[in-house]
Each structure stands twice: as structure tokens, then as C-alpha cells.
Design a protein around this motif. Structure first.
Motif, PDB file in Angstrom:
ATOM      1  N   THR A  77       0.752  -1.118  -0.120  1.00  0.00           N
ATOM      2  CA  THR A  77      -0.103  -0.197  -0.006  1.00  0.00           C
ATOM      3  C   THR A  77       1.107   1.261  -0.017  1.00  0.00           C
ATOM      4  O   THR A  77       0.726   2.276  -0.843  1.00  0.00           O
ATOM      5  N   ASP A  78       2.036   1.268   0.868  1.00  0.00           N
ATOM      6  CA  ASP A  78       2.890   2.362   1.009  1.00  0.00           C
ATOM      7  C   ASP A  78       3.399   2.679  -0.439  1.00  0.00           C
ATOM      8  O   ASP A  78       3.641   3.730  -1.098  1.00  0.00           O
ATOM      9  N   ILE A  81       1.195   4.241  -3.258  1.00  0.00           N
ATOM     10  CA  ILE A  81       1.090   5.520  -2.639  1.00  0.00           C
ATOM     11  C   ILE A  81       2.135   6.624  -3.157  1.00  0.00           C
ATOM     12  O   ILE A  81       1.997   7.523  -3.545  1.00  0.00           O
ATOM     13  N   ARG A  82       3.493   5.986  -3.056  1.00  0.00           N
ATOM     14  CA  ARG A  82       4.606   6.555  -3.395  1.00  0.00           C
ATOM     15  C   ARG A  82       4.766   6.597  -4.785  1.00  0.00           C
ATOM     16  O   ARG A  82       5.281   7.586  -5.444  1.00  0.00           O
ATOM     17  N   SER A  92      -2.661   9.636  -5.725  1.00  0.00           N
ATOM     18  CA  SER A  92      -1.814   9.367  -4.569  1.00  0.00           C
ATOM     19  C   SER A  92      -2.310   9.951  -3.530  1.00  0.00           C
ATOM     20  O   SER A  92      -2.498   9.415  -2.198  1.00  0.00           O
ATOM     21  N   ASP A  96      -3.998   7.602  -0.282  1.00  0.00           N
ATOM     22  CA  ASP A  96      -3.363   7.806   1.051  1.00  0.00           C
ATOM     23  C   ASP A  96      -4.715   7.958   1.876  1.00  0.00           C
ATOM     24  O   ASP A  96      -4.837   7.207   3.035  1.00  0.00           O
ATOM     25  N   SER A 100      -6.113   5.320   4.816  1.00  0.00           N
ATOM     26  CA  SER A 100      -6.100   5.524   6.205  1.00  0.00           C
ATOM     27  C   SER A 100      -7.661   5.077   6.821  1.00  0.00           C
ATOM     28  O   SER A 100      -7.745   4.543   7.790  1.00  0.00           O
ATOM     29  N   SER A 158       3.421   3.085   6.599  1.00  0.00           N
ATOM     30  CA  SER A 158       2.951   4.144   7.253  1.00  0.00           C
ATOM     31  C   SER A 158       1.534   4.025   7.605  1.00  0.00           C
ATOM     32  O   SER A 158       1.008   4.450   8.538  1.00  0.00           O
ATOM     33  N   LYS A 159       0.810   3.011   6.807  1.00  0.00           N
ATOM     34  CA  LYS A 159      -0.795   2.514   7.272  1.00  0.00           C
ATOM     35  C   LYS A 159      -0.733   1.620   8.042  1.00  0.00           C
ATOM     36  O   LYS A 159      -0.989   0.365   8.004  1.00  0.00           O
TER      37      LYS A 159
END
Length: 200
Positions: A77-78, A81-82, A92, A96, A100, A158-159
């Protein structure tokens, strides 16, 4: 879940658009393909030492036990997004926000299978220290589900979330002790960041 996504996007008091709704739906479809939801927890009859202080003592008052947990959507997932941050900035940002909201939803659903728990209280809530996440990591070692911690107490991927739960208590969420209360846009609209005063 779209309303929660709009909150993460910072859309307060504005009309939803068909274009944004469509992008949210597309990101949700993609996320459901790539997300690797993991939930790792451990139950304790007595609170670990780091919880023997406020605001945890008040939060856990009347509990007959404690659950510590770490949950994540995984590294893919990260990466997505990147990737979109380089190729499609709008997607993006929306992905994100969708991730969340999706992580919270999946965690809420899983928590309900664990029995009579309070809502999730994460380090940083109610004036608690974000650094307390280190105590949770020390006890759970969530690296086994692919979650690590940086020197600045930032979880990777991050998630991911780390939380504390009281066992056997019906805790009500409230805004009174939230450190963001003076700046809360939702309260100005007569809303809250959670769906109900009750646990679920």
C-alpha cells in the motif's frame, strides 16, 4: 466510508463531487487488491508498567484486562501511494486517504471479533506520549507482521496503527480531552471524528 475519506482529505463543509467519488471508488477497488491487512495482539490480565500513568489509568478504569495491538495494511500500500506521488498526484492523495479510512474500518471489524473491548486508544491520544508506541513494540515485536519503528517513533509501513484496549469496559469516546479540540473543524460543524458516542 466515503465521508471518512473526505475528512482525511480535509474536505470540511463542502459538497461532495461526482469526480472525487469516482476516484475514491477506483482507489478502493485497487486497495482491496493490494492491501495485506494484519492484526497482531496480546492480552494481559494486569496492565503493563507503561500504562500505570495518566491518561491510561483513567481510560482503563474498571477494566478486567488489557489488550495491546498493532495492525497494518502492509508495505505494498505504501509503495503504491509513493508510485502515484510520482505519476498521478491526485490519485496518490486520494489513495492515501482511502487507505487511512480502510485501515480504521478493518481494524474496527477485527476488534469486534475479540470480545468485549473498549475503543482503540493510541499513543498520542488524550495527552499521552506518542513515544509510548515504543513500549507496545517492545512487548509485541510486531516486526513479525512486517511493522517497524523509526527513531522518531514513526511506524513503517505508514498505514499502521498501535493501540491499547480495555477489556470488559464500555468506554465512551469524547472530545473533552482531545489535544486537537481547540483547532477541530469538525466540531465547528457539529460533527465528531467518530461515528457515535458509544463504542461502535
Amino acid at each position: 466510508m466515503n465521508e471518512k475519506v473526505y475528512e482525511y482529505l480535509g474536505y470540511y463543509g463542502v459538497n461532495r463531487s461526482r469526480e472525487t467519488d469516482g476516484l475514491i471508488a477506483s482507489c478502493m477497488e485497487e486497495l482491496e487488491r493490494i492491501a495485506q491487512f494484519r492484526f497482531y495482539y496480546r492480552a494481559y490480565e494486569t496492565p503493563p508498567e507503561f500504562l500505570l500513568k495518566e491518561p491510561y489509568l483513567e481510560f482503563l478504569r474498571g477494566s478486567r484486562g488489557v489488550v495491546l495491538a498493532v495492525t497494518t495494511l502492509g508495505a505494498e500500500t505504501d509503495r503504491k501511494i509513493r508510485y502515484y506521488a510520482r505519476t498521478d498526484a491526485a490519485r496518490s492523495v486520494v489513495l492515501d486517504a482511502v487507505a487511512s479510512a480502510y485501515l480504521e474500518q478493518r481494524a474496527d471489524e477485527y476488534e469486534r471479533t475479540l470480545g468485549d473491548l473498549s475503543y482503540r486508544f493510541c499513543p498520542g491520544y488524550g495527552g499521552s506520549s506518542v513515544a509510548d508506541v515504543r513500549e507496545i513494540f517492545a512487548l509485541l515485536s510486531p516486526e513479525k507482521i512486517g511493522v517497524t519503528l523509526t527513531e522518531t517513533n514513526y511506524m513503517l509501513p505508514s498505514k499502521s496503527m498501535a493501540g491499547v484496549y480495555g477489556v470488559g469496559t464500555e468506554r465512551e469516546k469524547s472530545c473533552g480531552k482531545c489535544v486537537l479540540l481547540p483547532h477541530c473543524k469538525l466540531r465547528g460543524e457539529g460533527k465528531r471524528c467518530y461515528g457515535s458516542e458509544k463504542k461502535y
